[in-house]
Design an enzyme around this catalytic site. Structure first.
Site, PDB file in Angstrom:
ATOM      1  N   THR A 134       0.745  -1.287   0.167  1.00 42.50           N
ATOM      2  CA  THR A 134       0.088   0.164  -0.201  1.00 42.50           C
ATOM      3  C   THR A 134       0.923   1.315  -0.104  1.00 42.50           C
ATOM      4  OG1 THR A 134      -0.223  -0.307   2.507  1.00 42.50           O
ATOM      5  CG2 THR A 134      -1.944  -1.103   1.004  1.00 42.50           C
ATOM      6  N   LYS A 193       3.751  -6.914   4.090  1.00 42.62           N
ATOM      7  CA  LYS A 193       3.598  -5.631   3.696  1.00 42.62           C
ATOM      8  C   LYS A 193       3.292  -4.708   4.954  1.00 42.62           C
ATOM      9  CE  LYS A 193       0.416  -3.388   3.454  1.00 42.62           C
ATOM     10  NZ  LYS A 193      -0.979  -2.572   4.431  1.00 42.62           N
ATOM     11  N   THR A 250      -7.686  11.317   0.741  1.00 42.27           N
ATOM     12  CA  THR A 250      -8.105  12.317  -0.266  1.00 42.27           C
ATOM     13  C   THR A 250      -7.157  12.213  -1.435  1.00 42.27           C
ATOM     14  OG1 THR A 250      -6.886  14.019   0.889  1.00 42.27           O
ATOM     15  CG2 THR A 250      -9.100  13.680   1.431  1.00 42.27           C
ATOM     16  N   ASN A 281      -0.106  10.763   5.645  1.00 44.41           N
ATOM     17  CA  ASN A 281      -1.217  10.451   6.277  1.00 44.41           C
ATOM     18  C   ASN A 281      -2.371  11.396   6.275  1.00 44.41           C
ATOM     19  OD1 ASN A 281      -1.175   7.721   7.676  1.00 44.41           O
ATOM     20  ND2 ASN A 281       0.815   8.710   8.264  1.00 44.41           N
ATOM     21  N   THR A 302      -0.329  -3.011  11.387  1.00 47.32           N
ATOM     22  CA  THR A 302      -1.135  -2.999  10.221  1.00 47.32           C
ATOM     23  C   THR A 302      -0.173  -3.522   9.302  1.00 47.32           C
ATOM     24  OG1 THR A 302      -2.225  -1.133  10.983  1.00 47.32           O
ATOM     25  CG2 THR A 302      -2.279  -1.573   8.552  1.00 47.32           C
TER      26      THR A 302
END
Length: 398
Positions: A152, A174, A398, A393, A185
């Site tokens: 990601t 990842k 967006t 972040n 995460t």
């Protein structure tokens, strides 16, 4: 510890295939791959460790249910959308994605696991995923593509392989942001051609994860989809490895070595990171104390910022020790920064600030604390905190 080859990957062990394609799910990152499948040519023993978040993604529930019924031989992963907090539709979509991948691989759908990573609260674009699935070619050379497709905000793939005796363990993971125990995460996928007894595999894997992925932190946050899975297909032959086997210790140590390597790569590639930081706590009264202090040190924004600026302000470390709640003997506490003793016998130790600042500018920084309260220890990993972390972040959704 066993030496890890960073060029190895999930298809380095015998009998594994992988492939990836671009389905149009991921709109950020490099590589233009966002859908990947990993399979074994042979039946596997399978073990898994999941997030401890109580808000779990559908993939967690799907994989738990499948592995409770039978072992798996493959996993499909998409990046860009986490399919988390998506209710019943998310559950249906997860099962359908696994069915599509199983059909592509020629496996029963019950033997295909599923993982999704990316933005929370968005549904999987099933039409795009279904259209892209036939383009995936599963080959023994597909490990590197698999590692790129699961990324990601990662800036590079994270892979490795380790050999012990006639066996190989390979892996890919990842993770770059929202990284903190338990687990971070992250997604991690490991494979081995060693024949491992399922119960022993689960015990060894849980311990390896606890000593690696559960001691890495970037920012103190976790997600609802964190998963680590290992497949053992026995393609190398030889006797089944169990807790009583002569190879048991080597298998456990090799697995831990690979997991630690992958965990370090996650910390090294933390969002906006410029330095990998290794935190070591010794002389603790309990293992819990040592691990707790490692986690507090790795998430201290003041300490992470000081290290980013190459500021040898060891008071940031002492402050964390003081508020940690762990047991220590003040007169016996020592603090070392990049191998330089900066605190000892309850007072500052003499050192050259300019030389230490120069050492702090390197790509790896070490922080060591001795508590003088016992014989337990722990090591964990983190990274510095930069303005780039905020930028990533602030713009992530967006």
């Amino acid at each position: 510890m066993f030496a890890v080859d960073p060029s190895g990957h999930v298809t380095t062990p015998r009998g594994f295939r992988a492939g990836a394609t671009f389905a149009g799910v991921k709109t950020y990152g490099e590589g233009k791959l966002d859908l990947a499948v990993l399979t074994s040519d042979y039946p596997c023993a399978t073990a898994a460790v999941y997030t401890r978040s109580r808000l779990r993604a559908p993939s967690i529930e799907i994989n738990r249910a499948k592995l409770a019924a039978r072992a798996a031989r493959g996993v499909v992963v998409n990046a860009g959308v986490a399919n988390a907090s998506t209710g019943e539709r998310g559950l249906r979509d997860g099962y359908e994605l696994a069915r599509l991948a199983a059909a592509r691989a020629g496996l029963p759908e019950e033997e295909m696991l599923v993982c999704s990573t990316g933005v929370i609260g968005h549904y999987l674009p099933m039409d795009r995923l279904a259209s892209a699935m036939p383009a995936i070619e599963l080959t023994p050379e597909g490990g590197p593509s698999f590692a790129r497709a699961i990324m990601t905000t990662d800036t590079r793939p994270k892979t490795g392989a380790v050999r012990f005796g006639p066996y190989t363990i390979g892996g890919a993971c990842k993770g770059s942001g929202m990284i903190h125990p338990n687990m971070a995460t992250m997604l991690a996928f490991l494979t081995t051609d060693a024949p491992v007894e399922p119960g022993f595999l689960q015990v060894c894997f849980a311990r390896a994860v606890d000593d690696s992925f559960n001691l890495v932190s970037v920012d103190g946050d976790t997600s609802p989809s964190d998963t680590a899975i290992i497949f053992a297909n026995g393609a190398a032959g030889h006797e089944l490895i169990s807790a009583e086997s002569p190879d048991a210790w080597d298998f456990a140590l090799a697995l831990r070595s690979l997991c630690v390597h992958l965990a370090r790569e996650i910390a090294r590639d933390g969002e906006g990171a410029t330095k990998l930081i290794e935190f070591t706590v010794t002389g603790a009264a309990t293992v819990e104390d040592a691990r707790h202090l490692v986690r507090l040190l790795s998430t201290s924004y003041l300490l992470k910022s000081a290290i980013h600026g190459a500021d040898p302000n060891w008071g940031r470390i002492a402050a964390v020790v003081g508020r940690s709640g762990v047991t220590f003997e003040e007169d016996a506490v020592t603090i070392d920064l990049c191998g330089t003793r900066v605190f000892e016998n309850a007072r500052p130790a003499p050192f050259d600030p300019a030389a230490l600042s120069l050492a702090l500018r390197g790509p790896e920084v070490s922080v060591s604390v001795h508590l003088g309260a016992g014989s337990e220890a722990a090591t964990g990993w983190g990274c510095d905190l930069s303005a780039e972390y905020v930028s990533i972040n602030a713009d992530y959704h967006t």
